[in-house]
Structure formats: structure tokens, C-alpha cells
Design a protein around this motif. Structure first.
Motif, PDB file in Angstrom:
ATOM      1  N   VAL A 159       0.850  -1.192   0.000  1.00 44.78           N
ATOM      2  CA  VAL A 159       0.000   0.000   0.000  1.00 44.78           C
ATOM      3  C   VAL A 159       0.885   1.241   0.000  1.00 44.78           C
ATOM      4  CG1 VAL A 159      -1.634   1.362   1.346  1.00 44.78           C
ATOM      5  CG2 VAL A 159      -1.976  -1.098   1.100  1.00 44.78           C
ATOM      6  N   LEU A 160       0.589   2.165  -0.902  1.00 41.73           N
ATOM      7  CA  LEU A 160       1.332   3.412  -1.008  1.00 41.73           C
ATOM      8  C   LEU A 160       0.358   4.577  -0.874  1.00 41.73           C
ATOM      9  CD1 LEU A 160       3.430   2.480  -4.172  1.00 41.73           C
ATOM     10  CD2 LEU A 160       4.245   2.436  -1.815  1.00 41.73           C
ATOM     11  N   ILE A 161       0.777   5.639  -0.211  1.00 41.19           N
ATOM     12  CA  ILE A 161      -0.075   6.815  -0.092  1.00 41.19           C
ATOM     13  C   ILE A 161       0.690   8.051  -0.552  1.00 41.19           C
ATOM     14  CG2 ILE A 161      -1.453   5.837   1.775  1.00 41.19           C
ATOM     15  CD1 ILE A 161       0.069   7.600   3.741  1.00 41.19           C
ATOM     16  N   ASP A 162      -0.085   9.043  -1.003  1.00 41.52           N
ATOM     17  CA  ASP A 162       0.518  10.310  -1.403  1.00 41.52           C
ATOM     18  C   ASP A 162       0.256  11.357  -0.331  1.00 41.52           C
ATOM     19  OD1 ASP A 162      -2.112  11.142  -1.742  1.00 41.52           O
ATOM     20  OD2 ASP A 162      -2.079  10.909  -3.919  1.00 41.52           O
ATOM     21  N   ALA A 163       0.747  12.560  -0.565  1.00 37.93           N
ATOM     22  CA  ALA A 163       0.639  13.606   0.456  1.00 37.93           C
ATOM     23  C   ALA A 163      -0.799  14.043   0.698  1.00 37.93           C
ATOM     24  CB  ALA A 163       1.487  14.809   0.052  1.00 37.93           C
ATOM     25  N   GLY A 164      -1.680  13.874  -0.308  1.00 35.24           N
ATOM     26  CA  GLY A 164      -3.069  14.263  -0.121  1.00 35.24           C
ATOM     27  C   GLY A 164      -3.742  13.510   1.013  1.00 35.24           C
ATOM     28  N   SER A 165      -3.259  12.310   1.310  1.00 41.41           N
ATOM     29  CA  SER A 165      -3.850  11.499   2.375  1.00 41.41           C
ATOM     30  C   SER A 165      -3.612  12.093   3.760  1.00 41.41           C
ATOM     31  CB  SER A 165      -3.261  10.083   2.336  1.00 41.41           C
ATOM     32  OG  SER A 165      -3.462   9.479   1.081  1.00 41.41           O
ATOM     33  N   LEU A 166      -2.634  12.964   3.882  1.00 44.15           N
ATOM     34  CA  LEU A 166      -2.234  13.454   5.198  1.00 44.15           C
ATOM     35  C   LEU A 166      -3.223  14.445   5.789  1.00 44.15           C
ATOM     36  CD1 LEU A 166       1.565  13.964   4.475  1.00 44.15           C
ATOM     37  CD2 LEU A 166       0.408  11.935   5.340  1.00 44.15           C
ATOM     38  N   TRP A 174      15.862  22.767 -14.024  1.00 45.57           N
ATOM     39  CA  TRP A 174      14.433  22.724 -13.724  1.00 45.57           C
ATOM     40  C   TRP A 174      13.840  21.462 -14.344  1.00 45.57           C
ATOM     41  CZ3 TRP A 174      12.044  26.061 -10.496  1.00 45.57           C
ATOM     42  CH2 TRP A 174      12.641  27.303 -10.261  1.00 45.57           C
ATOM     43  N   ILE A 175      13.064  20.723 -13.574  1.00 45.03           N
ATOM     44  CA  ILE A 175      12.388  19.518 -14.088  1.00 45.03           C
ATOM     45  C   ILE A 175      10.901  19.683 -13.833  1.00 45.03           C
ATOM     46  CG2 ILE A 175      12.220  17.003 -13.982  1.00 45.03           C
ATOM     47  CD1 ILE A 175      15.045  17.009 -12.732  1.00 45.03           C
ATOM     48  N   TRP A 176      10.143  19.746 -14.912  1.00 39.16           N
ATOM     49  CA  TRP A 176       8.694  19.934 -14.805  1.00 39.16           C
ATOM     50  C   TRP A 176       7.988  18.580 -14.843  1.00 39.16           C
ATOM     51  CZ3 TRP A 176       5.162  23.503 -13.586  1.00 39.16           C
ATOM     52  CH2 TRP A 176       3.832  23.260 -13.941  1.00 39.16           C
ATOM     53  N   ASN A 177       6.929  18.458 -14.027  1.00 41.09           N
ATOM     54  CA  ASN A 177       6.104  17.247 -13.971  1.00 41.09           C
ATOM     55  C   ASN A 177       6.924  16.049 -13.494  1.00 41.09           C
ATOM     56  OD1 ASN A 177       3.612  15.958 -14.219  1.00 41.09           O
ATOM     57  ND2 ASN A 177       4.030  15.270 -16.298  1.00 41.09           N
ATOM     58  N   ALA A 178       7.713  16.287 -12.470  1.00 41.07           N
ATOM     59  CA  ALA A 178       8.600  15.250 -11.941  1.00 41.07           C
ATOM     60  C   ALA A 178       7.807  14.171 -11.208  1.00 41.07           C
ATOM     61  CB  ALA A 178       9.620  15.879 -11.002  1.00 41.07           C
ATOM     62  N   VAL A 179       8.084  12.925 -11.519  1.00 40.86           N
ATOM     63  CA  VAL A 179       7.474  11.782 -10.848  1.00 40.86           C
ATOM     64  C   VAL A 179       8.586  11.019 -10.149  1.00 40.86           C
ATOM     65  CG1 VAL A 179       6.154   9.660 -11.104  1.00 40.86           C
ATOM     66  CG2 VAL A 179       5.637  11.636 -12.564  1.00 40.86           C
ATOM     67  N   LEU A 180       8.481  10.865  -8.849  1.00 36.75           N
ATOM     68  CA  LEU A 180       9.525  10.203  -8.080  1.00 36.75           C
ATOM     69  C   LEU A 180       9.273   8.699  -8.004  1.00 36.75           C
ATOM     70  CD1 LEU A 180       9.859  12.860  -5.247  1.00 36.75           C
ATOM     71  CD2 LEU A 180      11.231  12.603  -7.306  1.00 36.75           C
ATOM     72  N   PRO A 181      10.331   7.909  -7.923  1.00 38.49           N
ATOM     73  CA  PRO A 181      10.168   6.450  -7.864  1.00 38.49           C
ATOM     74  C   PRO A 181       9.315   6.030  -6.670  1.00 38.49           C
ATOM     75  CG  PRO A 181      12.450   7.029  -8.305  1.00 38.49           C
ATOM     76  CD  PRO A 181      11.754   8.303  -7.944  1.00 38.49           C
ATOM     77  N   GLU A 186       9.316   0.570   0.379  1.00 37.19           N
ATOM     78  CA  GLU A 186       9.819   0.320   1.733  1.00 37.19           C
ATOM     79  C   GLU A 186       9.076   1.168   2.761  1.00 37.19           C
ATOM     80  OE1 GLU A 186      13.937   0.694   4.370  1.00 37.19           O
ATOM     81  OE2 GLU A 186      13.934   1.230   2.237  1.00 37.19           O
ATOM     82  N   HIS A 187       8.862   2.437   2.426  1.00 38.15           N
ATOM     83  CA  HIS A 187       8.230   3.342   3.389  1.00 38.15           C
ATOM     84  C   HIS A 187       6.766   3.654   3.067  1.00 38.15           C
ATOM     85  CE1 HIS A 187      12.617   4.282   3.687  1.00 38.15           C
ATOM     86  NE2 HIS A 187      12.334   4.126   4.965  1.00 38.15           N
ATOM     87  N   GLY A 188       6.273   3.215   1.904  1.00 42.10           N
ATOM     88  CA  GLY A 188       4.860   3.395   1.573  1.00 42.10           C
ATOM     89  C   GLY A 188       4.528   4.739   0.946  1.00 42.10           C
ATOM     90  N   ARG A 189       5.483   5.341   0.222  1.00 41.90           N
ATOM     91  CA  ARG A 189       5.244   6.664  -0.344  1.00 41.90           C
ATOM     92  C   ARG A 189       5.164   6.632  -1.868  1.00 41.90           C
ATOM     93  NH1 ARG A 189       9.374   8.017   3.574  1.00 41.90           N
ATOM     94  NH2 ARG A 189       8.500   9.261   5.276  1.00 41.90           N
ATOM     95  N   ARG A 190       4.292   7.491  -2.371  1.00 40.40           N
ATOM     96  CA  ARG A 190       4.296   7.810  -3.798  1.00 40.40           C
ATOM     97  C   ARG A 190       4.033   9.306  -3.922  1.00 40.40           C
ATOM     98  NH1 ARG A 190      -1.223   7.955  -5.572  1.00 40.40           N
ATOM     99  NH2 ARG A 190      -2.627   6.879  -4.137  1.00 40.40           N
ATOM    100  N   GLY A 191       4.566   9.918  -4.977  1.00 42.26           N
ATOM    101  CA  GLY A 191       4.360  11.355  -5.106  1.00 42.26           C
ATOM    102  C   GLY A 191       4.964  11.929  -6.373  1.00 42.26           C
ATOM    103  N   ALA A 245       7.117  18.381   2.448  1.00 41.03           N
ATOM    104  CA  ALA A 245       7.875  17.481   3.320  1.00 41.03           C
ATOM    105  C   ALA A 245       7.855  16.052   2.781  1.00 41.03           C
ATOM    106  CB  ALA A 245       7.300  17.524   4.741  1.00 41.03           C
ATOM    107  N   HIS A 246       6.719  15.632   2.264  1.00 37.33           N
ATOM    108  CA  HIS A 246       6.567  14.304   1.680  1.00 37.33           C
ATOM    109  C   HIS A 246       7.522  14.140   0.491  1.00 37.33           C
ATOM    110  CE1 HIS A 246       4.112  10.689   0.754  1.00 37.33           C
ATOM    111  NE2 HIS A 246       4.286  11.022  -0.518  1.00 37.33           N
ATOM    112  N   LEU A 247       7.536  15.125  -0.380  1.00 36.36           N
ATOM    113  CA  LEU A 247       8.410  15.070  -1.555  1.00 36.36           C
ATOM    114  C   LEU A 247       9.887  15.115  -1.141  1.00 36.36           C
ATOM    115  CD1 LEU A 247       6.371  17.506  -3.811  1.00 36.36           C
ATOM    116  CD2 LEU A 247       6.628  15.037  -4.164  1.00 36.36           C
ATOM    117  N   TYR A 248      10.188  15.911  -0.131  1.00 33.78           N
ATOM    118  CA  TYR A 248      11.572  15.999   0.345  1.00 33.78           C
ATOM    119  C   TYR A 248      12.031  14.638   0.878  1.00 33.78           C
ATOM    120  CZ  TYR A 248      15.808  17.860   2.423  1.00 33.78           C
ATOM    121  OH  TYR A 248      17.132  18.103   2.733  1.00 33.78           O
TER     122      TYR A 248
END
Length: 527
Positions: free
Chosen positions: A5-12, A88-95, A99-104, A164-167
Motif C-alpha cells: 500500500v502506497l499513499i501520497d501527500a493528499g492522504s495526510l 528545472w524539471i517539470w512534472n517530476a514523478v519520483l520512484p 519500503e516506506h509506503g510513499r508515492r508522489g 515534506a513528503h516530496l523531500y
């Protein structure tokens, strides 16, 4: 390995129970129609992001855009751009961080001036600053954060938590700037607001752990009424449960319900029977009012009077005012209802522009409205008559009165800010919402569409409401095609009903409220 299960920052900042339902029963959501208000906000945010992208792409060197058919490809392209140190990177999607349950994803990543890592920058369609001083900002064309003497931070915890989530995700990839900061570009895109993320990491880490446990089914949740419920597709399931359980959140929502449960108060009946002192950790609002609202709800009484006699400021010449705006783009309609005691029947008049907002024609319609209103004010004074103008919840009207004066000062007939303030600070500008708040306890809420029906008023359009009117406006001005003239008429009818509702409510408070609405004491005495 733990659950994927992965969650994004909107869940916070989302309702915990909604997060559980969205995760556990996601398949049931696929055929649910999107809430019209949510859709409109999403489309407006997409348009704002595109305008920001175009502005940056036209001026910034080292600009890279991520355009991929799927999230995995997009994250690979993002990492490749980071490895070659694109500025500058626009529309960046992070892996995905299993392990920690993050997507963003981040609208932008900016290479730290030192070249040692990336700073997440988000683009949001709400204000991130207000007039004032103390915010740290930087212009778009250079990274020079400094204290801004013209802006102060508008509190937006959701933005800070997302950064903070993205960081944290950049940290895991070894790509975070050594300076723990993030940027937010808000509505009107005037600067980048710089956030110090060190101040929010503790809150972020705590919330993230809690929400991840909820999403994984490791933390138990139950329905509870919060402001988010109005636009949630699960509300039709949650509300019957809350009503059947007589849940305390129906009269004391959000944080107040959480505090009450910590004190063993779970039902409306528990709250109505409260006899002790106010809880020391009561978050906001009057605790006595919450107890009274529970008492009224239990007795099926829509309102309670605070006072023996209900009063409201009245005048010989009365004008009800209701403004219609579209997001932050402007106020396209100022509706008025003129009533003179002993005179002709009330007359509705709307001052409107149908040029799509934003438009300079808004200044013309506002000037006509102001000139008309002040003309009625002067005429009443010349005839020795008293005058008053009324609105319901003046915050929005005051905002657009002052904002219109600032934006359209060069348009003939537009008043100065000082002229606006002289009027809205006078006793001739009357907020019926405040009169209701001062004199009634309202267990079902104090919105006009909650209170006016108690006075006997009904809207002609069954779908009338702020969210619906946003969609009507888009159709009326042709944002998405040819203008629909029937929707213009629909908006005028809706606006006329709003000013009529304010008038009916005021007259009911004057003539009948004392007879029809009990006080808390009389309700308890009759129990």
C-alpha cells in the motif's frame, strides 16, 4: 516485505475514515460520478499549472519536461534528468517507495544553487500569501530567497506537508537539497513562497505514520462528520450510520468531536446531558453552544434563541446584496433587492458581466453597482429616510468590494478603498449572518440555505448552491463551448432567490422568530 500500500501527500489532510474506505474498497469508487465542485477545482488547477509551465518554459534555461505514457516511465525520465543535473524539471514523478509506503510527484524540481540536490516546488491554485510582511519569497527568474516586505504567509498546512513528503522521497534517492526547504507557487503566480521544512517534519512524520497505518488496515477508523463530508462520495454511506448512532460529530464536527470522545462523549445524548465544566482542551467555539445544539437536535428543534427578544437592524429603505464570484478570478454579478417601507413591491436588479472572467468588463459592472447603491443611499438621506444594505456573511462581499476597488481604480465610477471602508464599517452595512449567530444556536449549521427554510423560504431551483453555480457559470460564459443563455437566466434566478431569502429571514426575525423558536431554558423546562 510489508503490504505494498502506497499513499501520497493528499492522504495526510484527508479524513482518516475516507482514506480507509478509498483504500479497502477502491473498486466501488470506479463508477461514482465526480462531484461537480471537485471537477471544477481540478480543471481550474490544471489550467493554472499549464499557465505556470508555459511561463517558466519560455524564460528558464536548463528546462526539462517529463512527458511519459505511464508513471514508471515518467519516474525513470525524472531520475535521468536529475542525474544529468537539469536545472528545472517539470512534472517530476519520483520512484515508488515501497519500503516506506510513499508515492508522489512534484510540479517542479529545482536544482539547488550549490548543485548538491533538488528543491521540490509545487504549483497550487489557492493563495499562499496575503498582504503583509515576513514571508520568505524569491522571484521566478533567480533563486534569491529573502524576507518579503509586502507579503506574509497564508497558513496552508497541506502545502507544507506535501513538500515534506516530496523531500523525504528525494532524501531516499539521495537527491534532496542539503537545505531542507521547498517552494510553493500560488494563485496569480507572483513569486515562489519558500518554506522551511524543518519546522514541519515532526508533524509530517507523525501524520504519515498514522495515515499509512490506516491505509494498511492496521489502525481502526469510524465515520465522523468533518467539513470534507460535503464533497465525499462515501457520505451517503456514513451519514445513515452517524444518524443511527446519534454520533456526537453531527452537532460538534471535526476536532471538537475528537476531543469529546476523549472525554467519553460519543453520542449527542451524552453531550446534551453534560453537567461538568468545559473540557480544558476544547479546541474552538463555545462549548455551551455545543451542549445546547445537542439538546436542540435531540428535541428535533431547528434553532434555539439565545435572547428573550430577537432584533435586527431595520430601515425605511433596505437593499439586500448578494455577490457571485468565480473562484479567485473575480465577481461577475452583484445582485440587489430594493425594498422601501410602504412603497412599491421589492425590485430585483443584477449588475453583471458575461464576459468570461478575468475581464476588465468586471470593473464596469462593479462601478454601475456601486453607483446605483450609493445613489439609493443619498436619495434616502435627502428624503429624510433611514437606509441599510444587507448581506449574508459579509466576508465574501467585503473581500470583493475591496479587491474590486484595488483592481479597477482607473475605471470611471469605481470607488477608492477608503470609500468602500467608510461604507462597510458603518451601521448601514448589516450582516444578517452575524445577527443570526448572535441570537440563535443552530445545530444544523448557519448557512443561508440552512436557516432561511426555517423562516419559510424555498429556492426555485432544487440544485441551487455555490458548487452548482460554478458549473452554471462555466456554461453561461462559454468556457467549454458556446455560451448557454439559459444558464445565465438560471444564475440570475439563483441570485435573486438569495437576496429574497435574506429579506424573508430578516422580516421573520422581526415578526415571528420569538413566537416560533424556543430558548434553551424554555426547551429544557418543557422536556
Amino acid at each position: 516485505m510489508r503490504s505494498s500500500v502506497l499513499i501520497d501527500a493528499g492522504s495526510l489532510t484527508r479524513c482518516r475514515h475516507r482514506l480507509y474506505l478509498d483504500t479497502a474498497y477502491s473498486a466501488l469508487q470506479r463508477d461514482e460520478p465526480e462531484n461537480p465542485g471537485v471537477r471544477q477545482r481540478r480543471e481550474a488547477a490544471a489550467a493554472h499549472r499549464e499557465a505556470t509551465r508555459a511561463a517558466f518554459a519560455a524564460t528558464e534555461s536548463g528546462w526539462t519536461e517529463i512527458d511519459a505514457p505511464d508513471a514508471r516511465s515518467a519516474s525513470e525520465m525524472t531520475m535521468a534528468a536529475c542525474r544529468r543535473k537539469a536545472r528545472w524539471i517539470w512534472n517530476a514523478v519520483l520512484p515508488l517507495d515501497h519500503e516506506h509506503g510513499r508515492r508522489g510527484r512534484s510540479e517542479m524540481l529545482m536544482l539547488d544553487p550549490s548543485g548538491a540536490g533538488y528543491i521540490p516546488v509545487i504549483v497550487v491554485n489557492h493563495k499562499v500569501t496575503d498582504p503583509g510582511r515576513g514571508a520568505t519569497t524569491t522571484p521566478f527568474d533567480r533563486w534569491t530567497p529573502s524576507v518579503d516586505e509586502t507579503r506574509k504567509v497564508r497558513s496552508q498546512l497541506r502545502d507544507q506537508l506535501r513538500l515534506a513528503h516530496l523531500y523525504r522521497m528525494l532524501e531516499r534517492e539521495g537527491l534532496a537539497s542539503p537545505t531542507a526547504i521547498g517552494g510553493a507557487i500560488g494563485y496569480r503566480a507572483e513569486c515562489i513562497l519558500v518554506h522551511d521544512l524543518e519546522t514541519v517534519f515532526a508533524e509530517y512524520d507523525s501524520r504519515f505514520a498514522d495515515r499509512l497505518a490506516v491505509a494498511r488496515g492496521e489502525s481502526f477508523t469510524v465515520p465522523s462528520q468533518v467539513s470534507e463530508c460535503r464533497s465525499c462520495s462515501w457520505w451517503s454511506d456514513c451519514k445513515p450510520q452517524l444518524t443511527a448512532n446519534r454520533d456526537v460529530s453531527l452537532v460538534a464536527s471535526g476536532m471538537r468531536a475528537e476531543v469529546l470522545r476523549e472525554h467519553g462523549v460519543f453520542t449527542i445524548d451524552d453531550l446534551a446531558d453534560w453537567t461538568g465544566p468545559e473540557p480544558q482542551d476544547w479546541p474552538f467555539g463555545s462549548f455551551d453552544d455545543a451542549v445546547a445544539a445537542a439538546t436542540a437536535w435531540r428535541a428535533d428543534v431547528p434553532l434555539l434563541r439565545r435572547t428573550e427578544r430577537t432584533t435586527v437592524h431595520r430601515a425605511d429603505v433596505e437593499v439586500d446584496v448578494d455577490m457571485e464570484s468565480y473562484q479567485e478570478h473575480g465577481a461577475y454579478l452583484w445582485g440587489t433587492l430594493l425594498t422601501e417601507q410602504g412603497g412599491q413591491p421589492p425590485v430585483y436588479r443584477g449588475f453583471v458581466t458575461w464576459d468570461p472572467l478575468p475581464t476588465v468588463d468586471e470593473g464596469r459592472s462593479f462601478a454601475e453597482f456601486w453607483g446605483w447603491l450609493m445613489g439609493k443611499r443619498r436619495d434616502a438621506a435627502e428624503r429624510g429616510k433611514t437606509f441599510a444594505a444587507y448581506c449574508y456573511s459579509r466576508q465574501a462581499e467585503d473581500k470583493w468590494l475591496l479587491d474590486s476597488a484595488r483592481r479597477f481604480g482607473a475605471v470611471p465610477g469605481v470607488p477608492t478603498e477608503a470609500e468602500i471602508r467608510e461604507f462597510i464599517d458603518s451601521e448601514q452595512w448589516v450582516d444578517i449572518y452575524q445577527a443570526v449567530s448572535d441570537q440563535f444556536i443552530c445545530p444544523g449549521g448557519k448557512g443561508l440555505k440552512k436557516i432561511a427554510p426555517v423562516a419559510g423560504f424555498t429556492w426555485r431551483d432544487d440544485e441551487a448552491g455555490g458548487e452548482a453555480s460554478m458549473g452554471w457559470y462555466r456554461d453561461a460564459v462559454g468556457y467549454d463551448g458556446e455560451p448557454d443563455l439559459s444558464q445565465r437566466e438560471r444564475l440570475l434566478v439563483y441570485n435573486e432567490d438569495d437576496v429574497q431569502a435574506t429579506k424573508v429571514l430578516r422580516e421573520w426575525m422581526t415578526d415571528r422568530a420569538d413566537l416560533e423558536i424556543p430558548t434553551l431554558e424554555s426547551l429544557r423546562a418543557g422536556a
